[in-house]
Enzyme design. Structure first.
Site, PDB file in Angstrom:
ATOM      1  N   ALA A  12      11.897  65.260 -73.466  1.00 52.78           N
ATOM      2  CA  ALA A  12      13.242  66.021 -73.270  1.00 52.78           C
ATOM      3  C   ALA A  12      13.714  65.240 -71.966  1.00 52.78           C
ATOM      4  O   ALA A  12      14.908  64.661 -71.926  1.00 52.78           O
ATOM      5  CB  ALA A  12      13.274  67.353 -73.074  1.00 52.78           C
ATOM      6  N   GLY A  48       3.377  64.444 -85.184  1.00 49.58           N
ATOM      7  CA  GLY A  48       4.088  63.501 -85.275  1.00 49.58           C
ATOM      8  C   GLY A  48       5.602  64.039 -85.060  1.00 49.58           C
ATOM      9  O   GLY A  48       5.767  65.206 -84.641  1.00 49.58           O
ATOM     10  N   GLU A 114       2.611  68.306 -93.308  1.00 46.60           N
ATOM     11  CA  GLU A 114       2.255  69.384 -92.430  1.00 46.60           C
ATOM     12  C   GLU A 114       2.672  70.497 -93.258  1.00 46.60           C
ATOM     13  O   GLU A 114       3.355  70.420 -93.830  1.00 46.60           O
ATOM     14  CB  GLU A 114       2.586  69.161 -91.075  1.00 46.60           C
ATOM     15  CG  GLU A 114       1.948  68.070 -90.207  1.00 46.60           C
ATOM     16  CD  GLU A 114       2.389  67.860 -88.834  1.00 46.60           C
ATOM     17  OE1 GLU A 114       2.622  68.897 -88.135  1.00 46.60           O
ATOM     18  OE2 GLU A 114       2.550  66.564 -88.673  1.00 46.60           O
ATOM     19  N   HIS A 242      -0.969  78.048 -83.238  1.00 43.09           N
ATOM     20  CA  HIS A 242      -1.531  76.854 -84.258  1.00 43.09           C
ATOM     21  C   HIS A 242      -2.817  77.440 -84.669  1.00 43.09           C
ATOM     22  O   HIS A 242      -3.981  77.793 -83.930  1.00 43.09           O
ATOM     23  CB  HIS A 242      -1.920  75.659 -83.417  1.00 43.09           C
ATOM     24  CG  HIS A 242      -1.699  74.504 -84.267  1.00 43.09           C
ATOM     25  ND1 HIS A 242      -2.919  74.155 -85.454  1.00 43.09           N
ATOM     26  CD2 HIS A 242      -1.094  73.238 -84.556  1.00 43.09           C
ATOM     27  CE1 HIS A 242      -2.523  73.265 -85.960  1.00 43.09           C
ATOM     28  NE2 HIS A 242      -1.423  72.448 -85.371  1.00 43.09           N
ATOM     29  N   ARG A 289       2.522  77.894 -90.634  1.00 41.68           N
ATOM     30  CA  ARG A 289       1.722  78.225 -89.461  1.00 41.68           C
ATOM     31  C   ARG A 289       1.426  79.913 -89.336  1.00 41.68           C
ATOM     32  O   ARG A 289       0.439  80.224 -89.035  1.00 41.68           O
ATOM     33  CB  ARG A 289       2.021  77.732 -88.172  1.00 41.68           C
ATOM     34  CG  ARG A 289       1.573  76.510 -88.010  1.00 41.68           C
ATOM     35  CD  ARG A 289       2.146  75.875 -86.822  1.00 41.68           C
ATOM     36  NE  ARG A 289       1.860  74.475 -87.082  1.00 41.68           N
ATOM     37  CZ  ARG A 289       2.235  73.285 -86.342  1.00 41.68           C
ATOM     38  NH1 ARG A 289       2.918  73.779 -85.013  1.00 41.68           N
ATOM     39  NH2 ARG A 289       2.141  72.051 -86.442  1.00 41.68           N
ATOM     40  N   HIS A 350       0.590  77.868 -79.108  1.00 44.54           N
ATOM     41  CA  HIS A 350       0.993  76.450 -79.348  1.00 44.54           C
ATOM     42  C   HIS A 350       2.285  76.121 -78.783  1.00 44.54           C
ATOM     43  O   HIS A 350       2.655  75.173 -78.177  1.00 44.54           O
ATOM     44  CB  HIS A 350       0.613  76.171 -80.520  1.00 44.54           C
ATOM     45  CG  HIS A 350       0.963  74.928 -80.862  1.00 44.54           C
ATOM     46  ND1 HIS A 350       0.122  73.650 -80.442  1.00 44.54           N
ATOM     47  CD2 HIS A 350       1.784  74.058 -81.695  1.00 44.54           C
ATOM     48  CE1 HIS A 350       0.689  72.497 -80.872  1.00 44.54           C
ATOM     49  NE2 HIS A 350       1.453  72.694 -81.959  1.00 44.54           N
ATOM     50  N   GLU A 374      11.313  72.248 -75.353  1.00 45.62           N
ATOM     51  CA  GLU A 374      10.607  73.632 -75.539  1.00 45.62           C
ATOM     52  C   GLU A 374      11.128  74.669 -74.805  1.00 45.62           C
ATOM     53  O   GLU A 374      10.797  75.803 -75.114  1.00 45.62           O
ATOM     54  CB  GLU A 374       9.260  73.199 -75.546  1.00 45.62           C
ATOM     55  CG  GLU A 374       8.221  74.455 -76.271  1.00 45.62           C
ATOM     56  CD  GLU A 374       6.913  74.026 -76.238  1.00 45.62           C
ATOM     57  OE1 GLU A 374       6.490  73.060 -76.291  1.00 45.62           O
ATOM     58  OE2 GLU A 374       6.351  75.145 -76.318  1.00 45.62           O
ATOM     59  N   ARG A 385       8.656  78.126 -86.000  1.00 47.60           N
ATOM     60  CA  ARG A 385       9.065  76.439 -85.836  1.00 47.60           C
ATOM     61  C   ARG A 385       8.362  75.727 -87.197  1.00 47.60           C
ATOM     62  O   ARG A 385       7.199  76.036 -87.410  1.00 47.60           O
ATOM     63  CB  ARG A 385       8.734  75.818 -84.686  1.00 47.60           C
ATOM     64  CG  ARG A 385       8.917  74.291 -84.693  1.00 47.60           C
ATOM     65  CD  ARG A 385       8.687  73.626 -83.351  1.00 47.60           C
ATOM     66  NE  ARG A 385       7.176  73.842 -83.146  1.00 47.60           N
ATOM     67  CZ  ARG A 385       6.127  72.647 -83.045  1.00 47.60           C
ATOM     68  NH1 ARG A 385       6.558  71.758 -83.415  1.00 47.60           N
ATOM     69  NH2 ARG A 385       5.073  73.207 -82.923  1.00 47.60           N
TER      70      ARG A 385
HETATM   71  P1  FAD Z   1       6.856  68.868 -71.889  1.00 50.86           P
HETATM   72  O1  FAD Z   1       6.602  67.578 -72.431  1.00 50.86           O
HETATM   73  O2  FAD Z   1       5.893  69.896 -71.795  1.00 50.86           O
HETATM   74  O3  FAD Z   1       7.315  68.557 -70.479  1.00 50.86           O
HETATM   75  C1  FAD Z   1       7.827  69.377 -69.535  1.00 50.86           C
HETATM   76  C2  FAD Z   1       7.866  68.932 -67.984  1.00 50.86           C
HETATM   77  O4  FAD Z   1       8.085  70.016 -67.172  1.00 50.86           O
HETATM   78  C3  FAD Z   1       6.462  68.614 -67.534  1.00 50.86           C
HETATM   79  O5  FAD Z   1       6.679  67.105 -66.974  1.00 50.86           O
HETATM   80  C4  FAD Z   1       6.120  69.358 -66.393  1.00 50.86           C
HETATM   81  O6  FAD Z   1       5.493  68.966 -65.352  1.00 50.86           O
HETATM   82  C5  FAD Z   1       7.419  69.819 -65.956  1.00 50.86           C
HETATM   83  N1  FAD Z   1       7.748  70.909 -65.309  1.00 50.86           N
HETATM   84  C6  FAD Z   1       7.417  72.291 -65.577  1.00 50.86           C
HETATM   85  N2  FAD Z   1       7.840  73.014 -64.823  1.00 50.86           N
HETATM   86  C7  FAD Z   1       8.105  72.444 -63.692  1.00 50.86           C
HETATM   87  C8  FAD Z   1       8.484  73.075 -62.381  1.00 50.86           C
HETATM   88  N3  FAD Z   1       8.692  74.194 -62.000  1.00 50.86           N
HETATM   89  N4  FAD Z   1       9.001  71.746 -61.483  1.00 50.86           N
HETATM   90  C9  FAD Z   1       9.004  70.319 -61.726  1.00 50.86           C
HETATM   91  N5  FAD Z   1       8.610  70.136 -63.166  1.00 50.86           N
HETATM   92  C10 FAD Z   1       7.986  71.040 -64.006  1.00 50.86           C
HETATM   93  N6  FAD Z   1       5.546  68.853 -81.415  1.00 50.86           N
HETATM   94  C11 FAD Z   1       6.033  68.070 -82.536  1.00 50.86           C
HETATM   95  O7  FAD Z   1       7.105  67.757 -82.881  1.00 50.86           O
HETATM   96  N7  FAD Z   1       5.052  67.211 -83.356  1.00 50.86           N
HETATM   97  C12 FAD Z   1       3.653  67.536 -82.734  1.00 50.86           C
HETATM   98  O8  FAD Z   1       2.920  66.559 -83.586  1.00 50.86           O
HETATM   99  C13 FAD Z   1       3.203  68.179 -81.757  1.00 50.86           C
HETATM  100  N8  FAD Z   1       1.960  68.320 -81.344  1.00 50.86           N
HETATM  101  C14 FAD Z   1       1.511  69.182 -80.575  1.00 50.86           C
HETATM  102  C15 FAD Z   1       0.257  69.074 -80.001  1.00 50.86           C
HETATM  103  C16 FAD Z   1      -0.161  69.704 -78.957  1.00 50.86           C
HETATM  104  C17 FAD Z   1      -1.553  69.749 -78.610  1.00 50.86           C
HETATM  105  C18 FAD Z   1       0.925  70.501 -78.110  1.00 50.86           C
HETATM  106  C19 FAD Z   1       0.405  71.360 -76.839  1.00 50.86           C
HETATM  107  C20 FAD Z   1       2.209  70.400 -78.625  1.00 50.86           C
HETATM  108  C21 FAD Z   1       2.589  69.850 -79.506  1.00 50.86           C
HETATM  109  N9  FAD Z   1       3.834  69.769 -80.198  1.00 50.86           N
HETATM  110  C22 FAD Z   1       4.070  68.998 -81.241  1.00 50.86           C
HETATM  111  C23 FAD Z   1       5.140  70.382 -79.362  1.00 50.86           C
HETATM  112  C24 FAD Z   1       5.669  69.441 -78.271  1.00 50.86           C
HETATM  113  O9  FAD Z   1       4.666  68.446 -78.082  1.00 50.86           O
HETATM  114  C25 FAD Z   1       6.306  69.954 -77.245  1.00 50.86           C
HETATM  115  O10 FAD Z   1       7.192  71.003 -77.869  1.00 50.86           O
HETATM  116  C26 FAD Z   1       7.292  68.782 -76.627  1.00 50.86           C
HETATM  117  O11 FAD Z   1       6.548  67.746 -76.386  1.00 50.86           O
HETATM  118  C27 FAD Z   1       7.960  69.718 -75.235  1.00 50.86           C
HETATM  119  O12 FAD Z   1       8.760  68.679 -74.856  1.00 50.86           O
HETATM  120  P2  FAD Z   1       9.341  68.897 -73.465  1.00 50.86           P
HETATM  121  O13 FAD Z   1       9.832  67.761 -72.782  1.00 50.86           O
HETATM  122  O14 FAD Z   1      10.397  70.094 -73.726  1.00 50.86           O
HETATM  123  O15 FAD Z   1       8.398  69.587 -72.569  1.00 50.86           O
HETATM  124  C1  SIN Z   2       0.026  69.458 -85.120  1.00 51.64           C
HETATM  125  O1  SIN Z   2      -0.080  68.251 -85.261  1.00 51.64           O
HETATM  126  O2  SIN Z   2      -0.555  70.011 -85.966  1.00 51.64           O
HETATM  127  C2  SIN Z   2       1.117  69.794 -84.276  1.00 51.64           C
HETATM  128  C3  SIN Z   2       2.335  69.664 -84.921  1.00 51.64           C
HETATM  129  C4  SIN Z   2       3.419  70.593 -84.225  1.00 51.64           C
HETATM  130  O3  SIN Z   2       3.171  71.340 -83.228  1.00 51.64           O
HETATM  131  O4  SIN Z   2       4.609  70.335 -84.583  1.00 51.64           O
END
Ligand code: FAD
Ligand code: SIN
Length: 531
Positions: A12, A48, A114, A242, A289, A350, A374, A385
């Protein structure tokens, strides 16, 4: 005074920064991130990005329908339509920026499937899609001369009129954000950063539970900050578990066995080898899920076992090794040969479906404050979701926030308000860190025991009472102790624990991810839980 501060360097935050840097080459785009720049949930994503690319079999309408069915009556239909239809263009941008998705020999994208998806539509990079997305976005951000990524900068709180001495309550209409207080972990100083616009991209909060797929950064900081600043948060009872995290006692976070493995044919089984989902849902191991996680939880409780199994032994070896090399290696490293042994699995916290409430341009209830990814509640996910919709949501909304910032930024004048520096009077170094680490353990125990996959009134009340004790102790510590990241995370996680529990208590029905034995049915009218 800066123009725009982005908090967080996952998909994001980075995708927004890249766009802003191109549009405003003369402005500095500042990203603050509390750990190393790559530490994020994004990096861990496996399955993905769900997006319609194969128009021979698939349609936007089918993806919309699958999202709405998973969301169980609580999705914002307009937002679902926006994300599904705009997603294709945003994914094309990711590809232009260097993200590589797997292709077949004929050059067409390989599509995964999925739980809850009616078609194969998930673009992926083997079983490490998130790693590839994070890699390419960081590379793109590093190329931009005007993006500054300040690592090890822990944002503590949002600057609002509260810091000028004004009384702000949850009904105050004109709360405005003017920047942030941030703990620079390299100097141990607390800095005040004033900014015209702030974007929270701080991710989820799986860390409030004992078993989670989320890395240690996922402590809900952004959501807790907004709640403290009296902004609106919503739908926090919908915590997605999950179904298939690897069962590996003592290891945190739990390694994920992507749902795409079930998409390719793996079957959930009980210890005696029976098809676990046979008596639960006609979609079997690929049901949404919430249904699968509850079924596993139920089978574990019935049998007293501490895990169930995922059976991949019948699957095509070459195909498995090609699509899931990381999972194969991880299992091998702990003595499991996926072609001979069943994989022990447990459900793990998750994904946070709710969060900071935003409109269709990512604007929160606090002026000049956006939330993306997120940490936000856009209305896309509703009560549950659909798999692989969250990376998609992040890129669609970062673009919409980008558009809104382009429109609004020229209208914002420099603030003349004199915000005070952080006041650390009366605090001293903590005598023992064990108080903080023990409180974090207690919090995880409370949330896992009483506010997990299956809830009831008694458990929620117990959780609320115990959380209140932890809250009081931690506030006392906060008033008297030098601030540390551990203390800040504990404080944020207690707030999130409270919010999840409170939202769960308000929902007098079972819907999507919120299942309570006291109200096992839907109520007639579906509505968001807004705090
Ligand atoms: P994040 O990628 O979590 O980034 C948050 C950032 O904020 C980090 O850099 C962190 O250090 C920073 N931060 C937090 N608090 C502070 C603070 N107080 N001060 C400064 N910095 C801070 N989604 C899918 O669509 N497809 C998938 O296949 C999928 N697989 C997944 C598998 C796993 C194991 C997990 C855990 C999640 C998965 N998800 C998947 C969900 C998805 O990865 C996340 O929802 C998404 O990446 C979130 O992105 P984001 O940029 O919102 O947050
Ligand atoms: C997974 O790969 O099963 C996670 C996908 C997701 O959380 O969207």
């Amino acid at each position: 005074m800066t123009d725009i501060v982005i908090i967080g360097s996952g998909i994001a935050g980075l995708s927004l920064a890249v766009k802003l840097a191109e549009k405003f080459p003369e402005k500095k785009i500042l990203i603050l991130t509390k750990a190393n720049e790559g530490d994020s949930n994004t990096q861990y994503a496996q399955g993905g990005i769900a997006v319609v690319t194969n128009f021979e079999n698939d349609t936007y309408e089918k993806h919309i329908q699958d999202t709405l069915i998973a969301g169980d009556g609580l999705c914002n239909e307009e937002v679902v339509d926006i994300v599904v239809r705009e997603g294709r263009q945003r994914v094309d941008e990711l590809i232009q920026w260097g993200t590589k998705f797997d292709k077949n020999e004929d050059g067409a994208y390989k599509l995964g499937k999925e739980g809850g998806h009616s078609e194969f539509r998930v673009l992926h990079h083997k079983d490490i899609t998130g790693w590839e997305v994070e890699r390419s976005l960081l590379a793109k951000a590093h190329q931009a001369k005007n993006i500054e990524i300040s690592q090890h900068h822990f944002v503590i709180d949002l600057l609002t009129q509260h810091h000028l001495g004004r009384v702000i309550t949850r009904v105050t209409k004109d709360i405005q954000c003017y920047g942030v207080y941030v703990l620079n972990l390299e100097t141990n100083q607390i800095e005040k950063i004033e900014s015209k616009m702030v974007v929270l991209a701080t991710g989820g909060f799986g860390q409030i539970y004992r078993a989670t797929t989320n890395p240690s950064i996922a402590t809900g900081d952004g959501i807790a900050m907004v709640y403290r600043a009296k902004g609106r948060v919503a739908n926090l009872e919908f915590v997605q578990f999950h179904p298939t995290a690897l069962y590996e006692p003592g290891v945190s976070p739990n390694f994920l066995i992507t749902e795409a493995v079930r998409g390719d044919g793996a079957i959930l089984r009980t210890k005696d080898g029976s098809d676990l989902m046979a008596n639960y849902d006609k979609r079997g191991s690929l049901a949404p899920r919430d249904i699968v996680a509850r079924a596993i939880d139920n089978e574990m409780k019935k049998s007293g076992e501490d895990h169930m199994y995922l059976d991949c032994r019948h699957m095509d070896k070459d195909n498995f090794l090609h699509h899931f090399p990381n999972i194969y290696e991880k299992c091998k490293s702990i003595g499991i040969d996926v072609f001979k042994d069943m994989i022990p699995v447990v459900p793990a916290a998750h994904y946070a479906c709710g969060g900071i409430n935003v409109d269709e341009f990512g604007r929160s209830s606090i002026k000049n404050l956006y939330a993306c990814g997120e940490c936000s509640n856009t209305g896309l996910h509703g009560a549950n979701r659909l798999a692989s919709n969250s990376l998609l949501e992040a890129i669609v909304f970062s673009h919409r926030i980008f558009e809104d910032i382009c429109k609004e930024l020229p209208n914002i004048k420099d603030s003349e308000a004199q915000f005070p520096q952080w006041n650390a009077d009366g605090t001293s170094d903590p005598k023992e860190m064990v108080i903080i680490t023990q409180s974090i353990k207690e919090l995880k125990d409370i949330m896992s025991s009483y506010v997990g996959i299956v809830r009831n009134n008694g458990r929620l009340k117990r959780a609320q009472e115990r959380l209140y004790l932890l809250f009081k102790e931690t506030e006392e510590l906060y008033e008297t102790t030098t601030i540390s990241p551990q203390l800040l995370e504990l404080r944020n996680m207690i707030t999130i624990g409270y919010l999840v529990t409170r939202c769960a208590m308000l929902r007098k029905e079972s819907r999507g991810l919120h299942y309570t034995t006291d109200y096992p049915e839907h109520t007639k009218i579906a509505d968001s839980t807004m705090l």
